[in-house]
Design an enzyme around this catalytic site. Structure first.
Site, short mmCIF file in Angstrom:
data_model
loop_
_atom_site.label_atom_id
_atom_site.label_comp_id
_atom_site.label_asym_id
_atom_site.label_seq_id
_atom_site.Cartn_x
_atom_site.Cartn_y
_atom_site.Cartn_z
N SER A 1 6.39 4.42 -16.11
CA SER A 1 5.58 5.75 -16.67
C SER A 1 5.12 6.01 -17.84
O SER A 1 4.32 6.80 -18.25
CB SER A 1 6.62 6.95 -16.16
OG SER A 1 6.72 7.21 -14.78
N LYS B 1 5.57 14.23 -23.96
CA LYS B 1 5.50 14.59 -22.65
C LYS B 1 6.29 15.91 -22.32
O LYS B 1 7.35 16.04 -22.93
CB LYS B 1 5.94 13.33 -21.85
CG LYS B 1 6.27 13.47 -20.27
CD LYS B 1 6.44 12.13 -19.73
CE LYS B 1 6.60 12.22 -18.21
NZ LYS B 1 7.08 10.92 -17.86
N SER C 1 3.98 8.53 -14.77
CA SER C 1 4.04 10.03 -14.77
C SER C 1 3.64 10.50 -16.15
O SER C 1 3.19 11.64 -16.27
CB SER C 1 5.29 10.38 -14.43
OG SER C 1 6.40 10.19 -15.29
#
Length: 609
Positions: free
Chosen positions: A316, A215, A292
């Site tokens: 997330s 990420k 996310s």
């Protein structure tokens, strides 16, 4: 066109008026809520949220008003009242606050493991290879290892295929937007080094030659550390995060950094920023991936890699894994080092793997979970254990279910997840009804903690880069600015209560079972791609089953168990006591047997072809 703009403006003006009136009116119920709670009542159905779904010009208007003095005085307090966010202000909570959900590992009572972790993993993969189905299945770490060991393929060949696919998937309509930064030279360099090691029969680990992505919130040399923004990471990164370094030391091939919801402030993965764009769900590109860690989940579901790393402050990792039909593990707070990751919310965030299978999650856990002198939490954690994951059944396990809470989801999700519980019972597990107390307080307290900590970390950005932020980020930070020090302290007092409740529950059961999300992936609207969106109701339903683990620091695993009639994935969640990831993996392996056939995503790249 004029009418289309006047209607939302009129709606927002009405909200302002109502908010103005309510700001000077104490709700009668608030007086009666001002009491010391015994915590003895049974669980209650989750409270419905309220808020219109906004995108495009209505969202622009809302954000503008919310960040004015009048909006801060009237509109934002009105929305907070409507969504019960002042709840803790009316409650006396006498427990001392717990600002970090760090729990010491229990002394091991079981007999020592007769097999090493490496032996267990090899046996697990051998069992996996024997259970292969004739239908579609995701390429797992085992598939890569078998190809490398037999020399059918090399890491270099796989890397070249991935480079070609990364070029192709961004030319598609719509583009996948899973990997937002990648470099051919970097990929080839790592792959060639791995190929040499396999040629010399000295791979570094089970992750040697395995393509992975991380990420964008996590530092990876030489990429920009942007965290989904248009203004952070103006220069290439020169230092790896701890997990990035551990992946390199394990021989993994980092294929790039993955897309994310800007600054982790939302649960859809919608990011209209100029460097990012919205990641598309591989099962249906007209739907969101969840966030996310949107790109991390999409990369795995689309076949670009069998393992990715995300971060989980409010689901997330687990939300996008669930919306994309793959496996997601949020470790115990402190289990995976977050050093080198933006500290967006230091008391709720845990890093974790998103994988093609539970076996892959076990491999990632065994290699990446460890104390880190550079990260202050989890320094006294136990060594990763895989004890009992190979048992043929679940006899002896007690699985807790709060049925009132469990059933607070869409009917299609409930039907599948109830059958999954029956499947676990058929394997010998005992299902015990438990009561998850004060879950409405958990919802509010978790939101206070994560938004307050984000607001603190992003205060300089809010002052200097306000116009560079996405609209949804500005709206969430406007909300966060209304929480007080008293709210934050009370939220952490509430954390102490819920951690105590969980310790009592885990004295009687091994795991807590819930659906992963209360809804499936929401649909993308055209205006979302231009401005983002704000949808309070969907957000709360998305994170309903996620918040408890983030708030209290317990680990959680989500596993695909089925699909809706529309073909969208449904996942199931298992939570366990602190540092008991092994039991999650044991139950997760059995849940994989329940799903049966795996549907092939609409967007899928076979890197072996």
């Amino acid at each position: 066109m004029a009418l289309a703009l006047l209607l939302p403006a009129a709606l927002l003006l009405l909200l302002l008026y109502l908010g103005f009136v309510r700001c000077f009116t104490v709700a009668p119920s608030a007086v009666f809520q001002c009491r010391e709670r015994a915590g003895a009542a049974g669980s209650q159905p989750p409270r419905d949220a309220w808020g219109p779904r906004l995108s495009g010009q209505p969202l622009r208007l809302l954000v503008h008003l919310a960040n004015t003095a009048f909006g801060q005085f009237c509109l934002v307090p009105f929305l907070m009242r409507q969504n019960n966010l002042f709840l803790l202000r009316y409650l006396h909570i006498y427990e001392d606050p717990t600002f970090f959900p760090e729990v010491a590992a229990e002394a091991k009572k079981d007999k020592p493991e007769t097999k090493s972790t490496a032996e267990i993993l090899e046996q697990l993969m051998e069992m996996r290879s024997h259970s292969a189905t004739s239908g579609f299945s995701f390429r797992e770490i085992l598939d890569y290892l078998n190809s490398y060991r037999t020399r059918e393929l090399t890491p270099t060949r796989i890397a070249e295929n991935i480079i070609s696919l990364l070029e192709d998937c961004e030319k598609s309509s719509p583009p996948l937007r899973a990997i937002v930064q990648w470099d051919k030279q970097q990929i080839r360099m790592m792959a060639e080094a791995s190929t040499t090691r396999y040629r010399n029969k000295c791979p570094l680990s089970l992750l040697d030659g395995i393509p992975v992505c991380l990420k964008e919130e996590i530092k990876v040399v030489p990429y920009h550390h942007r965290s989904g923004t248009a203004y952070l990471g103006t220069e290439p990164e020169t230092e790896d995060a701890t997990l990035t370094r551990k992946l390199r030391e394990a021989g993994a091939v980092i294929i790039g950094v993955s897309n994310m919801h800007e600054l982790g402030t939302g649960t859809t993965g919608c990011n209209p920023g100029r460097f990012h764009g919205t990641t598309r769900n591989p099962y249906n590109p007209n739907y969101f991936t969840g966030g996310s860690s949107s790109g991390s989940a999409a990369a795995v579901a689309a076949g670009l890699c069998p393992l990715s790393i995300g971060s989980d402050g409010g689901g997330s990792v687990r939300i996008p894994a669930s919306f994309c039909g793959v496996v997601g593990l949020k470790g115990t707070f402190g289990c995976f080092s977050a050093y080198g990751s933006h500290p967006l919310s230091y008391s709720t965030v845990s890093l974790g793997p998103i994988c093609a299978s539970v076996t892959d999650a076990a491999i990632a856990y065994s290699i990446l979970a460890a104390p880190d002198p550079l990260y202050p939490y989890g320094l006294n954690q136990p060594k990763p254990s895989l004890s009992d994951v190979l048992t043929p059944d679940l006899k002896g396990l007690k699985l807790g279910v709060d049925w009132t809470f469990f059933k607070a989801c869409d009917a299609e999700i409930l039907a599948v997840c109830q059958k999954a519980v029956e499947h676990l019972q058929a394997l010998g597990a005992t299902v015990v009804e438990v009561s998850l107390l004060e879950m409405e307080e958990v919802r509010v307290a978790h939101l206070i903690c994560i938004l307050s900590e984000m607001r603190d970390f992003l205060q300089p950005d809010f002052n200097h880069h306000f116009q560079d932020m996405n609209l949804e980020t500005r709206a969430n930070l406007a909300l966060a600015s209304k929480f007080t020090a008293l709210d934050y302290i009370k939220a952490n007092r509430q954390r102490s209560r819920n951690m105590r409740f969980l310790k009592e529950i885990f004295a009687t059961v091994n795991c807590i079972l819930t659906p992963a999300t209360a809804c499936t992936a929401p649909k993308i609207h055209e205006t979302d791609l231009e401005t983002g969106n704000s949808d309070i109701l969907t957000t709360i339903r998305t994170i309903r089953y996620m918040q408890l683990a983030n708030f209290t620091g317990i680990p959680g695993l989500v596993v695909p168990v089925g699909y809706t009639a529309a073909g969208l994935p449904i996942n199931f969640q298992v939570m366990a006591k602190w540092w008991d990831e092994a039991v999650l993996l044991r139950v997760g392996l059995k849940l994989e047997q329940f799903r049966g056939a795996t549907r092939k995503p609409a967007i899928y790249y076979d890197v072996f072809a």
